[in-house]
Design an enzyme around this catalytic site. Structure first.
Site, PDB file in Angstrom:
ATOM      1  CG  ASP A  93      -2.053   0.979   1.119  1.00 32.46           C
ATOM      2  OD1 ASP A  93      -3.203   0.546   1.034  1.00 32.46           O
ATOM      3  OD2 ASP A  93      -1.789   2.212   1.127  1.00 32.46           O
ATOM      4  CB  ILE A  94       0.704   4.351  -2.060  1.00 32.06           C
ATOM      5  CG1 ILE A  94       1.738   5.302  -2.607  1.00 32.06           C
ATOM      6  CG2 ILE A  94      -0.558   5.091  -1.660  1.00 32.06           C
ATOM      7  CD1 ILE A  94       1.328   5.964  -3.938  1.00 32.06           C
ATOM      8  CG  HIS A 103      -8.902  -2.560  -2.265  1.00 26.62           C
ATOM      9  ND1 HIS A 103      -9.877  -1.889  -2.965  1.00 26.62           N
ATOM     10  CD2 HIS A 103      -8.723  -1.865  -1.108  1.00 26.62           C
ATOM     11  CE1 HIS A 103     -10.270  -0.824  -2.284  1.00 26.62           C
ATOM     12  NE2 HIS A 103      -9.595  -0.793  -1.131  1.00 26.62           N
TER      13      HIS A 103
HETATM   14  P1  5GP Z   1      -9.692   1.685   0.708  1.00 25.02           P
HETATM   15  O1  5GP Z   1      -9.679   2.977   1.465  1.00 25.02           O
HETATM   16  O2  5GP Z   1     -10.472   1.797  -0.580  1.00 25.02           O
HETATM   17  O3  5GP Z   1     -10.123   0.511   1.535  1.00 25.02           O
HETATM   18  O4  5GP Z   1      -8.200   1.367   0.343  1.00 25.02           O
HETATM   19  C1  5GP Z   1      -7.544   1.912  -0.765  1.00 25.02           C
HETATM   20  C2  5GP Z   1      -6.077   1.795  -0.485  1.00 25.02           C
HETATM   21  O5  5GP Z   1      -5.378   1.950  -1.691  1.00 25.02           O
HETATM   22  C3  5GP Z   1      -5.558   2.833   0.498  1.00 25.02           C
HETATM   23  O6  5GP Z   1      -4.981   2.195   1.619  1.00 25.02           O
HETATM   24  C4  5GP Z   1      -4.527   3.615  -0.336  1.00 25.02           C
HETATM   25  O7  5GP Z   1      -3.397   4.010   0.410  1.00 25.02           O
HETATM   26  C5  5GP Z   1      -4.178   2.635  -1.438  1.00 25.02           C
HETATM   27  N1  5GP Z   1      -3.787   3.235  -2.697  1.00 25.02           N
HETATM   28  C6  5GP Z   1      -4.468   4.188  -3.402  1.00 25.02           C
HETATM   29  N2  5GP Z   1      -3.812   4.505  -4.541  1.00 25.02           N
HETATM   30  C7  5GP Z   1      -2.703   3.714  -4.568  1.00 25.02           C
HETATM   31  C8  5GP Z   1      -1.616   3.597  -5.503  1.00 25.02           C
HETATM   32  O8  5GP Z   1      -1.556   4.250  -6.543  1.00 25.02           O
HETATM   33  N3  5GP Z   1      -0.644   2.693  -5.187  1.00 25.02           N
HETATM   34  C9  5GP Z   1      -0.694   1.940  -4.054  1.00 25.02           C
HETATM   35  N4  5GP Z   1       0.317   1.078  -3.844  1.00 25.02           N
HETATM   36  N5  5GP Z   1      -1.698   2.033  -3.157  1.00 25.02           N
HETATM   37  C10 5GP Z   1      -2.682   2.921  -3.406  1.00 25.02           C
END
Ligand code: 5GP
Ligand code: ZN
Length: 114
Positions: free
Chosen positions: A31-32, A100
């Site tokens: 995760d970024i 995810h």
């Molecule tokens: P959500 O909030 O939808 O459950 O999780 C999305 C996740 O994707 C977040 O933890 C965010 O940091 C990660 N994320 C978003 N864009 C990118 C990206 O371009 N690269 C990576 N490695 N992670 C990302």
């Protein structure tokens, strides 16, 4: 063209800092914005917008993700425990509309979650 950032990561259009695992069904990468010492995202290669959208035909993908998560946790030596979760919808904080699973480890987690 599909505008999904996770589809672009799978295609290699958007780079990831560290790929953890890949096979014909899933892709796993760091995760970024890590929320724990280990924070890996495990995603299906098939674009599914979230848990709301899974179909019976996706059962193999969903099962496979959990097997892969367990294997990664073992490889990363997360012997003390880890958490595997998916956020679905606004209330849960879903920000990317491609299914995810977050694999989190390397620290103690609170319950109930915030
Ligand atoms: P959500 O909030 O939808 O459950 O999780 C999305 C996740 O994707 C977040 O933890 C965010 O940091 C990660 N994320 C978003 N864009 C990118 C990206 O371009 N690269 C990576 N490695 N992670 C990302
Ligand atoms: Zn996608």
């Amino acid at each position: 063209m599909n505008d999904c950032i996770f589809c672009k990561i799978i295609e290699g259009v958007i780079p990831v800092k560290k790929k953890i695992f890949e096979d014909d069904m899933v892709f796993a990468f760091e995760d970024i914005n890590p929320q724990a010492p280990v924070h890996i995202l495990i995603i299906p290669k098939k674009h599914i917008s979230g848990l709301d959208s899974v179909k019976r035909e996706d059962i193999e993908i969903l099962g496979h993700i959990q097997i892969v998560a367990s294997k990664i946790a073992e490889d990363m030596n997360l012997k003390e425990g880890y958490r595997l979760l998916t956020n679905n919808g606004i209330d849960a904080g879903q920000t990317v509309a491609h299914l995810h699973y977050h694999l989190l480890g390397g620290r103690t987690f609170a319950w109930p979650p915030g």
